[in-house]
Design an enzyme around this catalytic site. Structure first.
Site, short mmCIF file in Angstrom:
data_model
loop_
_atom_site.label_atom_id
_atom_site.label_comp_id
_atom_site.label_asym_id
_atom_site.label_seq_id
_atom_site.Cartn_x
_atom_site.Cartn_y
_atom_site.Cartn_z
N GLU A 1 43.57 -22.23 -27.66
CA GLU A 1 42.50 -23.20 -27.92
C GLU A 1 42.95 -24.09 -29.08
O GLU A 1 42.68 -25.27 -29.11
CB GLU A 1 41.20 -22.44 -28.27
CG GLU A 1 39.92 -23.25 -28.25
CD GLU A 1 38.69 -22.41 -28.61
OE1 GLU A 1 38.86 -21.27 -29.10
OE2 GLU A 1 37.56 -22.89 -28.42
N HIS B 1 30.18 -15.33 -24.85
CA HIS B 1 29.89 -14.51 -26.04
C HIS B 1 28.39 -14.24 -26.07
O HIS B 1 27.60 -15.19 -26.08
CB HIS B 1 30.31 -15.24 -27.31
CG HIS B 1 31.77 -15.56 -27.34
ND1 HIS B 1 32.68 -14.80 -28.04
CD2 HIS B 1 32.48 -16.54 -26.73
CE1 HIS B 1 33.90 -15.31 -27.86
NE2 HIS B 1 33.80 -16.37 -27.07
N1 ADE Z 1 33.69 -17.21 -30.75
C1 ADE Z 1 32.71 -17.75 -30.03
N2 ADE Z 1 33.18 -18.80 -29.33
C2 ADE Z 1 34.50 -18.90 -29.60
C3 ADE Z 1 35.53 -19.76 -29.18
N3 ADE Z 1 35.32 -20.78 -28.35
N4 ADE Z 1 36.75 -19.58 -29.68
C4 ADE Z 1 36.98 -18.60 -30.55
N5 ADE Z 1 36.04 -17.76 -30.97
C5 ADE Z 1 34.81 -17.90 -30.50
ZN ZN Z 2 35.21 -17.78 -26.47
#
Ligand code: ADE
Ligand code: ZN
Length: 356
Positions: free
Chosen positions: A211, A26
């Site tokens: 995640e 990101h």
């Molecule tokens: N935005 C930045 N990092 C992230 C992540 N690991 N999971 C979800 N959104 C994000």
């Molecule tokens: Zn991410």
């Protein structure tokens, strides 16, 4: 506790220099701490601490996101986006980054009145400057922020398509769309329309999933959203049928092992991470940092720590890098050139064994 391969060792040096692809990073999460403080001061945003790194310890994904959103809020205008992009690409290049497909997540800024065309133009300007200086290449993926909901995602998708039709400055650098942010209380099928609009407008598609959600949600991203890759995908191993499908169809995962420890708190130590199981299953499991500046990571460290934790050889790590090339969205010619570059490095950078 597993230890990374030392930077000063022959293998550490080689992993650092290996030309690497990154498909899960990101751009806002790569903002230098000094820049966070600078932009906050410039734009009149009060930070709760003088040194932003004091905020960089997380108990969960949602806990992390509160800090990520604060960092994002420091970006006030086109010049800020350009500075971010420039520094982000240079910092990647310093650790062997050859090519990155970088997320940007503009929902917060659009809600605050910024213009998507200006954000894209600013990022383009910064990346172009870094490319000219450091030989690295960066393209973009516009992520929808699930925290803002599907209607905002649909509007952003429509804006991206309109910018592409208009030939807006920098829009060629935006290859695809995705979604990120919280997974809790969210369903992939809410975003069908946004992804359909983007796909019909010629944008590639990926999705943060698995995640904080199960394998069904991962499958839904592929079947309902047209996702060609899954970002994280940690829970995939819970369903052997989903694993088999991803292996057979070579649908890639963009895995971020150290982020899963430092952000999601999914594992206490890298040695416990499911990354080896993913690769042993035959998954195209690429290696990435996620939010390097907010987690004190870099791509060289990511490679050195994985090699150290699992005692993986130089050749295995080069194979990991090659999976990044396979999973990227470059045109075929550029992909072949990048593959050649990595294969050449396999031999030219091969670390000599330590003298006995
Ligand atoms: N935005 C930045 N990092 C992230 C992540 N690991 N999971 C979800 N959104 C994000
Ligand atoms: Zn991410």
């Amino acid at each position: 506790m597993s230890a990374p391969i030392e930077l000063a060792s022959p293998l550490g040096q080689a992993l650092e220099a290996l030309p690497k692809v990154e498909l899960h990073c990101h751009v806002e999460g790569s903002m230098r701490p000094h820049t966070v403080a600078d932009l906050a001061a410039k734009n009149g945003l009060a930070l709760p601490v003088d040194d932003p790194t004091e905020l960089y310890a997380y108990d969960s994904l949602d806990g992390f996101l509160r800090v990520f959103w604060l960092v994002q809020s420091t970006l006030g205008d086109r010049g800020d986006w350009a500075r971010l992009a420039y520094e982000s690409a240079l910092d990647g290049a310093a650790h062997g980054l050859a090519y990155r497909e970088s997320f940007f997540t503009p929902a917060r800024h659009l809600a605050a009145g910024q213009d998507l065309a200006e954000i894209v133009a600013g990022l383009d300007e910064g990346f172009a400057a870094a490319e000219a200086e450091a030989g690295v290449r960066v393209q973009l993926i516009c992520d929808f922020d699930r925290d803002f909901g599907h209607a905002v995602a649909e509007d952003t998708a429509a804006q991206l398509v309109a910018l592409r039709r208009a030939g807006a400055t920098g829009i060629d650098r935006v290859l695809g769309v995705g979604y990120d942010s919280t997974e809790i209380g969210q369903e992939p099928d809410w975003y069908v329309e946004a992804f359909r609009t983007a796909g019909a407008g010629g944008f590639r598609r990926t999705a943060h999933q698995g995640e904080n959600s199960g394998p069904d949600a991962i499958t839904a991203c592929v079947d309902l959203l047209g996702a060609e890759r899954i970002d994280h995908g940690l829970s995939i191993l819970d369903d052997p049928d989903v694993v088999k499908r991803f292996v057979d169809e070579r649908i890639a995962l963009t895995v971020c092992p150290n982020s899963n420890i430092r952000i999601a708190n999914a594992y206490a130590d890298l040695g416990e991470h499911c990354y080896p199981a993913m690769r042993a299953a035959g998954l195209v499991a690429t290696l990435n940092t996620d939010d390097p500046a907010l987690t004190d990571l870099d791509l060289g460290y990511e490679y050195r720590s994985v090699a150290g934790a699992f005692d993986w050889s130089w050749d295995l790590m080069v194979d990991v890098a090659l999976d990044g090339v396979e999973a990227c969205w470059l045109e075929q010619d550029d992909k072949a050139a990048l593959r050649d570059r990595v294969e050449t490095a396999r031999n030219s950078l091969r670390p000599s064994p330590a003298p006995s």
